[in-house]
Design a protein around this motif. Sequence first.
Motif, mmCIF file in Angstrom:
data_model
loop_
_atom_site.group_PDB
_atom_site.id
_atom_site.type_symbol
_atom_site.label_atom_id
_atom_site.label_comp_id
_atom_site.label_asym_id
_atom_site.label_seq_id
_atom_site.Cartn_x
_atom_site.Cartn_y
_atom_site.Cartn_z
ATOM 1 N N LEU A 244 43.973 44.091 30.815
ATOM 2 C CA LEU A 244 42.908 44.890 30.384
ATOM 3 C C LEU A 244 43.346 46.390 30.191
ATOM 4 N N LEU A 245 44.614 46.461 30.831
ATOM 5 C CA LEU A 245 45.265 47.970 30.308
ATOM 6 C C LEU A 245 45.198 48.291 29.007
ATOM 7 N N PRO A 246 45.508 47.515 28.090
ATOM 8 C CA PRO A 246 45.655 47.860 26.468
ATOM 9 C C PRO A 246 44.338 48.307 25.874
ATOM 10 N N VAL A 247 43.238 47.587 26.567
ATOM 11 C CA VAL A 247 41.817 47.570 26.302
ATOM 12 C C VAL A 247 41.435 49.105 26.691
ATOM 13 N N THR A 248 41.747 49.396 27.774
ATOM 14 C CA THR A 248 41.403 50.813 28.176
ATOM 15 C C THR A 248 42.224 51.849 27.526
ATOM 16 N N ASN A 249 43.462 51.517 27.252
ATOM 17 C CA ASN A 249 44.418 52.578 26.656
ATOM 18 C C ASN A 249 43.536 52.645 25.115
ATOM 19 N N GLY A 250 43.260 51.394 24.457
ATOM 20 C CA GLY A 250 42.550 51.752 23.297
ATOM 21 C C GLY A 250 41.291 52.482 23.297
ATOM 22 N N LEU A 251 40.692 52.517 24.355
ATOM 23 C CA LEU A 251 39.472 53.189 24.375
ATOM 24 C C LEU A 251 39.713 54.822 24.620
ATOM 25 N N TYR A 252 40.863 54.939 25.222
ATOM 26 C CA TYR A 252 41.357 56.386 25.312
ATOM 27 C C TYR A 252 41.889 56.753 23.892
ATOM 28 N N ALA A 253 42.638 55.961 23.287
ATOM 29 C CA ALA A 253 43.027 56.398 21.930
ATOM 30 C C ALA A 253 41.647 56.629 20.932
ATOM 31 N N LEU A 254 40.721 55.792 21.047
ATOM 32 C CA LEU A 254 39.692 55.855 20.229
ATOM 33 C C LEU A 254 38.876 57.297 20.484
ATOM 34 N N VAL A 255 38.839 57.864 21.655
ATOM 35 C CA VAL A 255 38.214 58.912 22.192
ATOM 36 C C VAL A 255 39.160 60.269 21.450
ATOM 37 N N GLU A 256 40.268 60.060 21.597
ATOM 38 C CA GLU A 256 41.208 61.153 21.110
ATOM 39 C C GLU A 256 41.184 61.283 19.794
ATOM 40 N N THR A 257 41.030 60.268 19.133
ATOM 41 C CA THR A 257 41.014 60.160 17.358
ATOM 42 C C THR A 257 39.868 60.535 16.975
ATOM 43 N N TYR A 258 38.618 60.054 17.528
ATOM 44 C CA TYR A 258 37.531 60.189 16.547
ATOM 45 C C TYR A 258 36.511 61.269 17.392
ATOM 46 N N PHE A 259 36.642 61.602 18.384
ATOM 47 C CA PHE A 259 35.738 62.774 19.211
ATOM 48 C C PHE A 259 36.204 64.317 19.038
ATOM 49 N N PRO A 260 35.141 65.070 18.881
ATOM 50 C CA PRO A 260 35.705 66.560 18.640
ATOM 51 C C PRO A 260 36.171 67.043 20.044
ATOM 52 N N ASN A 261 37.076 68.143 19.737
ATOM 53 C CA ASN A 261 37.648 68.530 21.011
ATOM 54 C C ASN A 261 36.960 69.052 22.080
ATOM 55 N N ASP A 262 35.811 69.748 21.878
ATOM 56 C CA ASP A 262 34.899 69.947 22.901
ATOM 57 C C ASP A 262 34.223 68.767 23.726
ATOM 58 N N VAL A 263 34.295 67.714 23.225
ATOM 59 C CA VAL A 263 33.611 66.592 23.645
ATOM 60 C C VAL A 263 34.658 65.790 24.373
ATOM 61 N N LYS A 264 35.996 65.685 23.932
ATOM 62 C CA LYS A 264 36.886 64.687 24.625
ATOM 63 C C LYS A 264 36.981 64.888 25.863
ATOM 64 N N PHE A 265 36.952 66.168 26.498
ATOM 65 C CA PHE A 265 37.444 66.120 28.010
ATOM 66 C C PHE A 265 36.399 65.372 28.839
ATOM 67 N N LYS A 266 35.087 65.730 28.539
ATOM 68 C CA LYS A 266 33.789 65.125 29.043
ATOM 69 C C LYS A 266 34.005 63.630 28.755
ATOM 70 N N ILE A 267 34.308 63.127 27.739
ATOM 71 C CA ILE A 267 34.158 61.686 27.704
ATOM 72 C C ILE A 267 35.350 60.904 28.307
ATOM 73 N N ARG A 268 36.611 61.531 28.010
ATOM 74 C CA ARG A 268 37.769 60.941 28.974
ATOM 75 C C ARG A 268 37.508 60.887 30.421
ATOM 76 N N GLY A 269 36.783 61.904 31.034
ATOM 77 C CA GLY A 269 36.447 62.044 32.346
ATOM 78 C C GLY A 269 35.502 60.610 32.652
ATOM 79 N N ALA A 270 34.591 60.416 31.506
ATOM 80 C CA ALA A 270 33.780 59.328 32.041
ATOM 81 C C ALA A 270 34.348 58.013 31.698
#
Length: 119
Positions: A53-79
Amino acid sequence: MREAGYGYEKPSFLAQLLTKVVLLFLTIVLVWVIYAYLHAFRLEWLGWIYSKLLPVTNGLYALVETYFPNDVKFKIRGAITDDLGQRSLFLLLLTAGIELLLFCVFKAIGGAVAAARGR
């Protein structure tokens, strides 16, 4: 009440609600038992599943890094780190699989009962 053109009686709201409650209860109990068994006796299986499942989790991280604005990335990465690690992802998938299996069993039993009654 008969459904038009289907030749079977639609269960009452109360019967449907009770079926859903039983399905939910059985899903929770089965997921808990399976996870407890894996954690107590097959920890290596959990490790293997988490590694898959690690690649799926890494894909979620990549999705956040790619499509979310910078001010929201930190909060979503933590979640995601706290809530959607491999363990949570495994439990979500296990729950979905168990619920699907139980739903199919309930439908098969309902079909068998209806066939036995001659409907």
